[in-house]
Scaffold this active site. Structure first.
Site, PDB file in Angstrom:
ATOM      1  N   THR A  87      41.619  48.076  37.789  1.00 27.71           N
ATOM      2  CA  THR A  87      40.566  48.571  38.684  1.00 27.71           C
ATOM      3  C   THR A  87      41.204  48.758  40.059  1.00 27.71           C
ATOM      4  OG1 THR A  87      38.911  47.299  37.487  1.00 27.71           O
ATOM      5  CG2 THR A  87      38.301  48.090  39.672  1.00 27.71           C
ATOM      6  N   LYS A 162      33.494  53.309  37.354  1.00 26.50           N
ATOM      7  CA  LYS A 162      33.534  51.839  37.354  1.00 26.50           C
ATOM      8  C   LYS A 162      32.925  51.277  38.642  1.00 26.50           C
ATOM      9  CE  LYS A 162      35.404  47.593  36.911  1.00 26.50           C
ATOM     10  NZ  LYS A 162      35.660  46.617  35.913  1.00 26.50           N
ATOM     11  N   LYS A 237      35.728  42.283  44.993  1.00 28.65           N
ATOM     12  CA  LYS A 237      36.779  43.319  44.965  1.00 28.65           C
ATOM     13  C   LYS A 237      36.161  44.688  44.652  1.00 28.65           C
ATOM     14  CE  LYS A 237      40.560  45.103  42.194  1.00 28.65           C
ATOM     15  NZ  LYS A 237      41.504  44.971  41.085  1.00 28.65           N
TER      16      LYS A 237
END
Ligand code: NAD
Length: 290
Positions: A87, A162, A237
């Protein structure tokens, strides 16, 4: 298939192991992690990439990805696929894709949802950006490591999907937790709250599938003293990546911004670090309006 696998941490190790168990020839490299069962150790990242038809990376962030990509792209055979499952920020994903193309390679950004449990069980969901032909060629690998792969369009779109998904998740988890806390203070018992909301218009994955109240609804990290699950710092994050992306394209995302600030406060200023992201509920329970 001859596969290079770089980044064998919590997620990468079980993913690489599943590919090896399925019969692929996997050569791995990590700066600081043991080789998973069935994976041959390479000397360094270029060595893992040398001669590989597909090189998978599963790394902590965009800066490390860019650094590793620069080293492996020169070692990969023409037309091979760099499949990044980390990611990272959309900008790094697109920069790595451009660099791959410059070396005659194909690339996919394919971040995952499903966590360590999904990586181990081979039930991850992949959100994939990049060309259709690279996506088609990678499908057999997605089938081994996951249960679903969605092609979202061009390079960077996997990362875009995402962070948008996780921005919704962070905001809905906070909304669910603050509503439980308000219900407590209004004298509404949690079972009634769940029974109503989970079948009414306030329902969501956070409420119905991952209920943050212990003993209510399906089994979730709340029933295990908020052990992750999906840790607060990983949610932070992803929320930071969502706000970085929103700034880059001048998108107004006030809920995502607030969710980022609340998780930052919880992780960095309070006791949220190392807990599941649903531990927002005990946090709200302790607080008063101020
Ligand atoms: P991790 O820290 O356990 O693993 C990352 C690995 O990369 C480590 O073993 C580290 O030694 C290695 N590494 C770092 N720099 C390297 C380099 N230059 N060369 C080779 N190896 C290097 O992290 P993780 O939990 O496995 O997560 C990996 C990625 O997946 C992250 O981008 C994370 O956001 C994403 N992700 C994690 C989860 C989760 O639940 N853990 C869920 C979804 C997505």
């Amino acid at each position: 298939m001859k596969i290079g696998f770089i980044g064998l941490g919590n997620m990468g190790a079980p993913m690489a192991r599943n590919l090896a168990i399925a019969g692929h020839n996997v050569r791995g490299f990590d700066v600081n992690a043991p080789m998973p069962e069935g994976v041959e150790a390479a000397n360094d990242a270029p060595d893992a990439a040398d001669g590989a038809e597909v090189v998978i990376t599963m790394l902590p962030d965009g800066a490390i990805l860019r650094d590793v990509a620069a080293k492996i792209h020169v070692a990969m055979p023409k037309n091979a696929i760099h499949l990044d499952c980390s990611t990272v920020d959309v900008e790094s994903a697109r920069a790595v894709s451009d660099e791959a193309r410059g070396h005659g390679l194909r690339s996919l950004d394919a971040p995952v949802s499903g966590g360590v449990g999904g990586a181990t069980a081979g039930t991850l969901t992949f959100m994939v950006g990049g060309s259709s032909d690279a996506f088609e060629n990678a499908l057999p690998l997605f089938d081994i490591m996951g249960q679903k792969a969605v092609h979202c369009g061009d390079a960077g779109n996997g990362q875009a999907a995402k962070i948008c998904n996780n921005m919704i998740l962070g905001a809905t988890m906070i909304a669910t937790c603050e509503a439980f806390s308000l219900a407590d203070k209004l004298g509404l018992d949690r079972q009634s709250m769940f029974d109503v909301v989970s079948t009414s218009s306030g329902y969501s994955w956070s409420m119905n599938a991952y209920c943050p109240a212990p003993g209510i609804g399906p089994t979730s990290p709340a029933d295990n003293d908020y052990q992750p699950g999906f840790a607060t710092e990983l949610m932070l994050k992803d929320l930071r990546l969502s706000q970085q992306a929103a700034e880059a394209v001048n998108a107004d995302t006030p809920m995502g911004c607030k969710a980022r600030d609340l998780y930052a406060q919880f992780v960095e200023g309070e006791d949220g670090k190392g807990k599941d992201f649903s531990a927002m509920l005990p946090r709200f329970e302790k607080r008063r309006r101020s």
